[in-house]
Design a protein around this motif. Structure first.
Motif, PDB file in Angstrom:
ATOM      1  N   ALA A 151      39.321  32.005  43.431  1.00  0.00           N
ATOM      2  CA  ALA A 151      37.940  32.391  43.727  1.00  0.00           C
ATOM      3  C   ALA A 151      36.964  31.595  42.894  1.00  0.00           C
ATOM      4  O   ALA A 151      35.890  31.214  43.359  1.00  0.00           O
ATOM      5  N   SER A 202      39.927  39.458  51.985  1.00  0.00           N
ATOM      6  CA  SER A 202      40.506  38.137  52.261  1.00  0.00           C
ATOM      7  C   SER A 202      41.294  38.142  53.560  1.00  0.00           C
ATOM      8  O   SER A 202      41.247  37.186  54.348  1.00  0.00           O
ATOM      9  N   CYS A 255      32.094  31.984  53.101  1.00  0.00           N
ATOM     10  CA  CYS A 255      31.971  33.432  53.238  1.00  0.00           C
ATOM     11  C   CYS A 255      30.928  33.966  52.270  1.00  0.00           C
ATOM     12  O   CYS A 255      30.860  33.521  51.119  1.00  0.00           O
ATOM     13  N   PRO A 303      36.470  37.676  46.617  1.00  0.00           N
ATOM     14  CA  PRO A 303      37.903  37.992  46.661  1.00  0.00           C
ATOM     15  C   PRO A 303      38.762  36.759  46.424  1.00  0.00           C
ATOM     16  O   PRO A 303      38.474  35.674  46.956  1.00  0.00           O
ATOM     17  N   GLY A 314      41.900  34.410  47.169  1.00  0.00           N
ATOM     18  CA  GLY A 314      42.679  34.178  48.376  1.00  0.00           C
ATOM     19  C   GLY A 314      41.880  33.968  49.637  1.00  0.00           C
ATOM     20  O   GLY A 314      42.449  33.927  50.725  1.00  0.00           O
ATOM     21  N   LEU A 315      40.555  33.832  49.527  1.00  0.00           N
ATOM     22  CA  LEU A 315      39.766  33.515  50.717  1.00  0.00           C
ATOM     23  C   LEU A 315      40.198  32.171  51.297  1.00  0.00           C
ATOM     24  O   LEU A 315      40.590  31.266  50.556  1.00  0.00           O
TER      25      LEU A 315
END
Length: 221
Positions: free
Chosen positions: A4, A112, A125, A133, A135-136
């Motif tokens: 992140a 995510s 995003c 978050p 792991g996006l």
């Protein structure tokens, strides 16, 4: 370094809903700008629902706003319009996951997953709240009170809220003793009465204090 942090954005975000400003932001990312929000962090029972939405700024539903400020009828109308005009991804954090990870970590993981569930890959995003978050699938930026500042987040808040409300209404028919259709799992007097009388059901978050107290009293039934 955390994913992140490596993919953090630093955009100048509007202070209030402004379609023109947001259209300009979206254009910087090939019109693949996703808003992400959740519904249901506070209840004693049920999942957290997370939604990611990529809007078409040439075909916006009329009346988009923070889901908390809209009537149920308006949310339902906008929900259908958003699904018909936008790209939408939805994911859940189940009660067992919330108990295992904690509410914050479980919510961020579901956010995510909602972004990954979009049928159009987002280029960026914008996430309601303070956290990006891990792991996006793309860079992200948090926006405090984003559902009142960004249309894409407002749309995600509506999808998350209506999706969860509909699910809890169905769960009310499975476990009618708790009144889920009315309070959606939040800590109302009626919910407390049902919980005290019948103990927790599989939908309850046993790590939440009111549920844990009943479970301890009743020997974790």
């Amino acid at each position: 370094m955390d994913f992140a942090l490596k993919t953090a954005l630093s955009l100048d975000l509007p202070a209030r809903l402004d379609p023109g400003v947001e259209r300009g932001l979206a254009s910087r990312f090939g019109h693949c700008l996703a808003g992400i929000d959740e519904a249901g962090r506070g209840p004693w029972a049920g999942p957290v629902a997370c939604a990611a939405v990529i809007l078409d700024y040439d075909d916006l539903p009329q009346g988009l706003g923070d889901s908390k400020t809209l009537s149920a009828a308006t949310r339902e109308r906008l929900y259908e319009e958003i699904l018909g005009r936008a790209h939408v991804g939805v994911a859940f954090a189940a009660p067992a996951t919330i108990d295992r990870l904690n509410i914050r970590a479980a919510t961020l993981a579901a956010m995510s997953k909602a972004a990954a569930a979009l049928d159009m890959a987002p280029a960026a995003c914008l996430i309601d709240g303070r956290d990006v978050p891990p792991g996006l699938p793309c860079p992200g930026q948090s926006a405090i009170k984003g559902d009142g500042r960004l249309l894409c987040i407002a749309a995600a808040s509506i999808v998350a809220k209506v999706t969860r409300d509909r699910l809890m209404a169905r769960m009310g028919r499975v476990w009618p003793a708790y009144g889920f259709a009315g309070h959606k799992g939040y800590g109302t007097a009626a919910h407390a009465t049902g919980l005290s009388e019948y103990g927790p059901c599989p939908l309850h978050r046993r790590s939440f204090r009111p549920v844990a107290a009943v479970s301890k009293r009743d020997g974790s039934r």
